[in-house]
Write a protein that holds these residues in place. Structure first.
Motif, PDB file in Angstrom:
ATOM      1  N   GLN A 123      37.223  64.454 -40.883  1.00  0.00           N
ATOM      2  CA  GLN A 123      36.435  65.630 -40.520  1.00  0.00           C
ATOM      3  C   GLN A 123      35.014  65.218 -40.111  1.00  0.00           C
ATOM      4  OE1 GLN A 123      37.856  68.272 -39.833  1.00  0.00           O
ATOM      5  NE2 GLN A 123      38.691  69.445 -41.554  1.00  0.00           N
ATOM      6  N   GLY A 218      34.790  71.903 -40.117  1.00  0.00           N
ATOM      7  CA  GLY A 218      35.773  72.112 -41.181  1.00  0.00           C
ATOM      8  C   GLY A 218      35.580  73.450 -41.854  1.00  0.00           C
ATOM      9  N   SER A 231      37.343  71.786 -36.412  1.00  0.00           N
ATOM     10  CA  SER A 231      38.010  71.199 -37.565  1.00  0.00           C
ATOM     11  C   SER A 231      39.205  70.403 -37.081  1.00  0.00           C
ATOM     12  CB  SER A 231      38.483  72.285 -38.536  1.00  0.00           C
ATOM     13  OG  SER A 231      39.157  71.711 -39.654  1.00  0.00           O
TER      14      SER A 231
END
Length: 304
Positions: A123, A218, A231
């Motif tokens: 991420q 994210g 994300s």
């Protein structure tokens, strides 16, 4: 095809099927979301092939199972299966590492999982791929979740990045702490920490970041739809591949592999947020390749 499969499966009893079927059998304990359960069931069945029969199972049938693996969809389904029958092998799908690891350690080889949460390093590198000049990552945590970020803090320097964890001591401290975090980081890395990121707080977090021209990366596709910029996520076919391989290993050895992440991911982008912040977004496939190349070239973990 799935409808016929479900209808025909409902007429069996667990004991009779175990005795009469020449094929290997896997039972599916669903999440209660019919469309999701059907989709995962179809993907798994396709990958398991004709030699394995995947059958849905109701809660009252679970105690009757012996020596036959059960795939559970989501943490609630896993908990139902585990409470009803502690002796059967379970492959948990759509669960987070923090949820399943303890169970897998208590019953190695008999409990495993296909992990749904995306590794934090991936991420963070998603944010870096979108903002190549980004070097600092801000993270919010509660006093009870700070330790979850220790591995990431050690991994990021290998990729030319650093991170700082800002601890939210109370609900009233969330926005002031967020403002300090946004002042430090090139972007905010949102983790699957329900104490911080939940339906009650996410609007305030996203608006605060937006007003300061900072992006949020994210923790999932759902938050991208709510207003996070991007994300990474594992597509269902990739999770089904991993689940089918784990089941095949169980049939071959009598043991599941350890819980693991998929190795292939995609990136979800909120294009409206990108336009509003005047952030050019590379092609999705180019983003995926940039992230994978960075993981490979730096020798970092691919999915841990």
């Amino acid at each position: 095809m799935w409808a016929l499969w479900v209808f025909s499966s409902l007429v069996f009893t667990v004991a009779a099927h175990a005795q009469d079927s020449a094929n290997q059998t896997v039972y599916l304990a669903g999440s209660g979301n019919t469309a999701l359960d059907q989709h995962i069931g179809s993907l798994l069945q396709d990958r398991l092939g004709d030699g394995v029969t995947l059958l849905p199972i109701s809660d009252d049938q679970i105690p009757l199972i012996e020596n036959t693996p059960v795939v559970s969809v989501g943490p609630a389904a896993f908990s139902r299966v585990r409470q009803a029958n502690r002796s059967i092998p379970i492959l948990a799908m759509l669960v987070q590492q923090s949820f399943i690891d303890g169970f897998a350690e208590l019953a190695p080889g008999q409990i495993s999982g296909v992990l749904y949460d995306v590794p934090l390093l991936r991420q963070a590198l998603t944010g870096k791929a979108i903002l190549p000049q980004a070097n600092t990552v801000a993270i919010l945590a509660t006093p009870g979740s700070v330790e979850l970020y220790e591995p990431l803090l050690d991994q990021l320097p290998l990729h030319g990045m650093t991170a700082r964890v800002f601890v939210v001591e109370s609900d009233g401290d969330l926005i002031p702490t967020l403002v300090r975090a946004l002042g430090y980081g090139d972007f905010l890395l949102a983790a699957p920490d329900d104490a911080i990121y939940n339906p009650r707080t996410i609007k305030h977090i996203l608006l605060t970041a937006y007003r300061r021209n900072k992006i949020v990366i994210g923790p999932s596709q759902a938050y991208v739809r709510a207003g996070a910029l991007a994300s990474s996520y594992a597509p269902f076919p990739e999770m089904a591949n991993l689940g089918a391989n784990a089941l095949k290993e169980y049939f071959a050895t009598g043991q599941f592999p350890d819980p693991s992440y998929p190795t292939r991911y995609r990136v979800e982008i909120n294009d409206q947020v990108a336009r509003s912040l005047n952030i050019p977004i590379p092609d999705r496939e180019a983003l995926n390749q940039t992230i994978q190349d960075e993981l490979t070239n730096a020798g970092g973990p691919q999915g841990d």
